[in-house]
Design an enzyme around this catalytic site. Structure first.
Site, PDB file in Angstrom:
ATOM      1  N   GLY A  86      -1.921  -2.617   5.666  1.00 46.99           N
ATOM      2  CA  GLY A  86      -1.798  -3.850   6.418  1.00 46.99           C
ATOM      3  C   GLY A  86      -2.863  -4.828   5.970  1.00 46.99           C
ATOM      4  CB  SER A 115       5.119  -1.830   0.527  1.00 44.83           C
ATOM      5  OG  SER A 115       4.095  -1.601  -0.415  1.00 44.83           O
ATOM      6  CB  THR A 139      -0.848   0.047   1.292  1.00 45.50           C
ATOM      7  OG1 THR A 139      -1.718  -1.051   1.307  1.00 45.50           O
ATOM      8  CG2 THR A 139      -1.674   1.297   1.382  1.00 45.50           C
ATOM      9  CB  SER A 150       1.307   1.003  -4.189  1.00 41.73           C
ATOM     10  OG  SER A 150       1.924   0.821  -2.953  1.00 41.73           O
ATOM     11  CG  ASP A 192       5.484  -0.614  -3.334  1.00 41.78           C
ATOM     12  OD1 ASP A 192       4.415  -0.538  -2.695  1.00 41.78           O
ATOM     13  OD2 ASP A 192       6.288  -1.542  -3.220  1.00 41.78           O
ATOM     14  CG  ASP A 207      -2.196   2.032  -3.168  1.00 41.48           C
ATOM     15  OD1 ASP A 207      -2.124   0.918  -3.709  1.00 41.48           O
ATOM     16  OD2 ASP A 207      -2.165   2.189  -1.930  1.00 41.48           O
ATOM     17  CE  LYS A 237      -5.034  -0.097  -0.756  1.00 42.40           C
ATOM     18  NZ  LYS A 237      -3.652  -0.376  -1.087  1.00 42.40           N
TER      19      LYS A 237
END
Lengths: 235, 273
Positions: B86, B168, B40, B208, B205, B56, B72
């Site tokens: 998480g 992340s 995320t 995400s 990443d 995201d 989210k």
């Protein structure tokens, strides 16, 4: 006179088939301040006297009509502290219902759960029944609704009802004045006139409380100045 | 109904009841929960009129994208929102539960909820589960005391910051914030910066991806900009739709009704009480 031997224990029936403690609880309600509710075609109004024990009491700090959910409100007659406990429990139950079903609780469900709580206190050890009767006003998908819940845990749906000191006069007055097509504003005026009937002293925005819910489905308690406006219209 | 009761704060400090059991389990080989890097990018920053949160929209199940457009940014109160990284179930359940508690608190007090109230409820819950509830949160809102932004870690520690990132993709997003953040940003500058930080997470990443959600909270107002940016559209969608080759032939259509299997027992006993 045989009844008096059975009046101390809540969980014992008297020979006449009554639970005497509940009868006494209803008496406590009957000596409380008058409150009433009227169901109109497009909303519900509930109102109560707010007689304070002394002029020194800060009336702005006392609120008898409470919001249970954004679309359900409640007023009581009887012992104020008992009603606080019920209001707290009802709010929590409404919130738990929402968390479980992700739907605002329907008025009948909330009334049923509150009535269940009140009944539990008539069948448990070491507790006494609640000394309040509640008038629950709400507006959900089934339309405007008005319920009365008694200390025994029984509940009734009313078109118009009154409780407390002046109950018989108030109910007679309501029976004469009530019509099915009444709108919310008319209902408020009728409520004020009914309260005036048995009111000792000068009625004003500071010694009565009015709560209403209309098509917008938001329950609100009127401020003293708003109550004054309605009072002047009702003159 | 006991599952759904609010967890009341424990009286009298930490309860050591289960410590012996935990010791025994660890000796037998149970590893304590470690901090998981999660797929995320969530960010938040404070600007001149309030707080802006961004996230995201990719939910991953290992190497697979489970949800290309999940939400989210969770609602806590009309003036408080919370981004969650998480385990999705943990963040959903925890924010839902605290949102419920805040609502009851608002009824009882008759006041607007404060961000520190949400913060304390969240951190006490996470601490009491010793990190097993894998929820890393960015909590932001505006209340009577002003705008607030906090980060909450799965073990229950918190930070109070002017700009924050979690997940992340947090390093990619933090790089953008560290170079471009300044105090007193306007709303448009703030939203642009948040979107840039999330995009940095999306593109750099693996955990995400997909779209950018933004939430702007100011005094007395909030704007939830769902899918504010869609930097990953489907590149090619055929206009003709799908056509299957004509090699499939219908040979025979036969409907066989199922035979009902009914066993008749002679002289059975009537049901006894």
């Amino acid at each position: 006179m045989g009844d008096s031997q059975y009046s101390f224990s809540l969980t014992t029936f008297s020979p006449s088939g009554k639970l005497v403690q509940i009868e006494h609880a209803l008496t406590a309600v009957g000596s409380g301040q008058t409150s009433l509710g009227i169901k109109a075609s497009n909303g519900v109004v509930i109102a109560t006297e707010k007689k304070l024990p002394s002029i020194l009491v800060d009336e702005a700090s006392v609120q008898k009509i409470q919001t249970l959910t954004p679309n359900i409100g409640v007023v009581y007659s009887g012992m104020g502290p008992d009603s606080r406990v019920l209001v707290r429990k009802s709010r929590k139950q409404a919130e738990q219902y929402y968390r479980l079903y992700k739907e605002p609780i329907p008025v009948t469900q909330l009334v049923r759960e509150t009535a269940t709580v009140m009944q539990e206190f008539t069948q448990s050890g070491g507790v006494r029944p609640f000394g309040v009767s509640l008038l629950v006003a709400g507006y959900d998908d089934k339309g405007p609704q008005l319920y009365q819940v008694d200390p025994s845990g029984s509940y009734f749906s009313w078109k118009a009802s009154a409780m407390g000191k002046n109950v018989s006069n108030a109910k007679t007055f309501l029976e004469k004045r009530y019509t099915e097509e009444m709108e919310l504003d008319d209902a408020v005026h009728t409520a004020i006139l009914t309260l005036k009937e048995g009111f000792e002293g000068q009625i004003s925005g500071k010694n009565i409380e009015i709560g209403m819910i209309g098509n917008d489905r938001i329950f609100k308690v009127l401020s003293p100045s708003e109550v004054e406006d309605y009072l002047q219209e009702a003159e | 109904m006991s599952r759904f009761e609010e967890s009341a704060p424990a009286r009298g400090g930490f309860s050591f009841d289960l410590c012996k059991r935990n010791e025994m389990l660890m000796q037998k080989g149970l590893k304590p929960s470690s901090y998981l890097k999660t797929g995320t990018t969530i960010v938040g920053l404070v600007f001149q009129d309030g707080v802006i949160l961004g996230a995201d929209t990719r939910a991953t199940e290992g190497p697979i994208v489970a949800d290309k457009n999940c939400e989210k940014i969770h609602y806590m109160a009309p003036n408080i929102y919370c981004c969650g990284a998480g385990t999705a179930a943990d963040t959903e359940a925890v924010t839902d539960m605290v949102s419920s508690q805040l609502k009851l608190h608002r009824f009882h007090t008759g006041r607007e909820s404060r961000v520190v109230t949400a913060l304390t409820l969240l951190k006490s819950h996470l601490f009491s589960y010793q990190g097993h509830v894998s929820a890393a949160l960015v909590l932001g809102g505006v209340d009577v005391t002003g705008p607030h932004l906090h980060t909450i870690y799965p073990h229950g520690s918190t930070d109070t910051l002017p700009f924050a990132t979690m997940g992340s993709g947090s390093l990619a997003a933090m790089a953008i914030f560290e170079s471009k953040y300044r105090e007193g940003l306007t709303r448009d500058e703030g939203v642009k910066l948040v979107a840039e930080a999330i995009c940095s997470g999306i593109f750099n990443d693996l955990g995400s991806g997909s779209n950018v959600d933004v939430c702007v909270i100011t005094k007395g107002n909030r704007e939830y900009l769902r899918n504010y940016m869609l930097p990953n559209p489907r590149t090619y969608v055929s206009e003709k739709g799908y056509s299957f080759s004509k090699k499939t032939e219908v040979l025979l259509t036969k409907i066989t009704p199922l035979r009902e299997l009914v066993e008749v027992i002679e002289g059975g006993d009537a049901m006894e009480e």
